[in-house]
Design an enzyme around this catalytic site. Structure first.
Site: not given
Ligand code: UD1
Length: 340
Positions: A59, A201, A179, A151, A126, A128, A155, A13, A11
């Site tokens: 698995d 993400n 993380y 999820y 995480s 989180t 954790k 990381i 994966g």
């Molecule tokens: C997300 C997960 C978190 C997980 C982490 C792993 C959620 C609510 N949380 O965290 O549980 O541990 O990923 O990396 O999903 N953003 C945009 N537009 C996009 C995508 C993201 O504006 O299309 C913003 C989000 O609002 C946030 C930031 O970018 O403010 C980061 O988002 P993301 O990469 O999804 O990470 P987390 O929300 O921090």
């Protein structure tokens, strides 16, 4: 040369950590079920290090297969456990899948480690677990908040399972690494992040937009109480993160740990807003990113960044790479994957 098992080693990381382990001289065995990865990643790792890790397609929910693995590899000294499902939205729809995948496999692994003469265990946790922390930067002593998703709950519960087990198994030592937001790719562009379907993400969404796979990035909300109104996160280069795993493992292998179960935050200590990440991307790539501001995403926290003092003092580790480094590596990887 100690033999180290890396679960989920193909994966995002996991693969970068395998590279850093091999570079530090360890013999690596990978377990992966290929549910969210590909065997081609082995070629990428080999291209970087010149050494092909041993690979077992297993698995971890299959208890008998886990036992058979440890019978075959009874000289494993340490385990870095990445294998888990990680899509927050999917976990809300399929909670049992997440509890079974993420916790069943953990229990089976720990049952095997309990039988070894000595075992060092690193768990992929995480930030989180902190939810929206009351104080920033977030220290390891910040309270663990009610999880927002199954999820996130896996954790939290995972950490508790390990802590409880370490209390009663004197031969087991463990570290949970919490993380912040891992991004970027190996500078060679041989390995990187490969999200299946539409990325949830931020950074993969940015690079896929720039390469032309997505029309535009939606920035989720610009009315938060932050410097520019967009959410703030602590984005950490995956190679810095990978190194931290090697350092944490060495702490356990060399009996330098202070307790049998410890937790560490892994972040840069610096918060960046969504728009700052977009600007960093534009700066290093020379590309203009198409984005628009839309409404808030449900469940998003406002701001999170790490207090890095414990990792610095105890592990002697801190990040070395910048947001710009991470964005450039992510962009080089995206271009390579799409053949551009
Ligand atoms: C997300 C997960 C978190 C997980 C982490 C792993 C959620 C609510 N949380 O965290 O549980 O541990 O990923 O990396 O999903 N953003 C945009 N537009 C996009 C995508 C993201 O504006 O299309 C913003 C989000 O609002 C946030 C930031 O970018 O403010 C980061 O988002 P993301 O990469 O999804 O990470 P987390 O929300 O921090």
């Amino acid at each position: 040369m100690d033999k180290i098992l890396v679960t989920g080693g193909l994966g995002f990381i996991g693969s970068h950590t395998v590279v850093k382990l091999q570079e530090a001289g360890y013999e690596v065995v990978i377990i992966d079920d290929l549910s969210n990865s590909s065997e081609n990643v082995l070629d990428g790792i080999t291209a970087i290090t010149g050494k092909r890790p041993i690979f077992e397609k297993i698995d971890l929910k299959e208890k008998a297969d886990v036992s058979a693995f440890f019978q075959k590899h009874n000289d494993v000294k340490g385990v870095i456990h990445f294998a888990a499902s990680k899509a927050v939205g999917e976990s809300v729809k399929e909670p049992l899948l997440y509890y079974e995948n993420n916790l069943g496999s953990l229990v089976y692994l720990l049952k095997e480690l309990k039988e070894l003469p000595e075992a060092s265990f690193i768990f992929s946790s995480s930030c989180t677990v902190y939810g929206q922390a009351d104080e920033l930067p977030i220290t390891e002593n910040a309270p663990v908040k009610q999880a927002e998703s199954p999820y996130g709950n896996t954790k939290q519960i995972g950490e508790e399972i390990i802590r409880d087990t370490c209390k009663v198994v004197p031969t087991l030592k463990a570290i949970a690494l919490r993380y912040f937001n891992p991004i970027g790719a190996h500078e060679s562009a041989e390995i990187g992040e490969l999200p299946i379907g539409v990325p949830q993400n931020l950074v993969p969404f940015i690079t896929q937009t720039a390469i032309g796979m997505r029309d535009e990035l939606s920035v989720f909300g610009d009315d938060y109480p932050t410097s520019d109104g967009t959410c703030v996160r602590d984005y950490i280069h995956v190679l810095d993160l990978a190194k931290a795993h090697v350092v944490a493992l060495q702490r356990l292998l060399q009996n330098k740990n202070k307790e049998s179960y410890e937790t560490f935050n892994l972040g840069t200590g610096k918060g960046s807003s969504v728009l700052e990440v977009v600007q960093a991307f534009e700066r290093v790539s020379g590309e203009k990113l198409n984005y628009k501001i839309v409404g808030r995403r449900e469940g998003d926290i406002i701001s999170a960044y790490a207090d890095t003092n414990k990792a610095k003092d105890e592990l002697g580790w801190k990040t070395e790479l910048s947001l710009d480094d991470a964005m450039l590596s992510a962009w080089k990887w995206e271009q390579k994957v799409r053949g551009k």
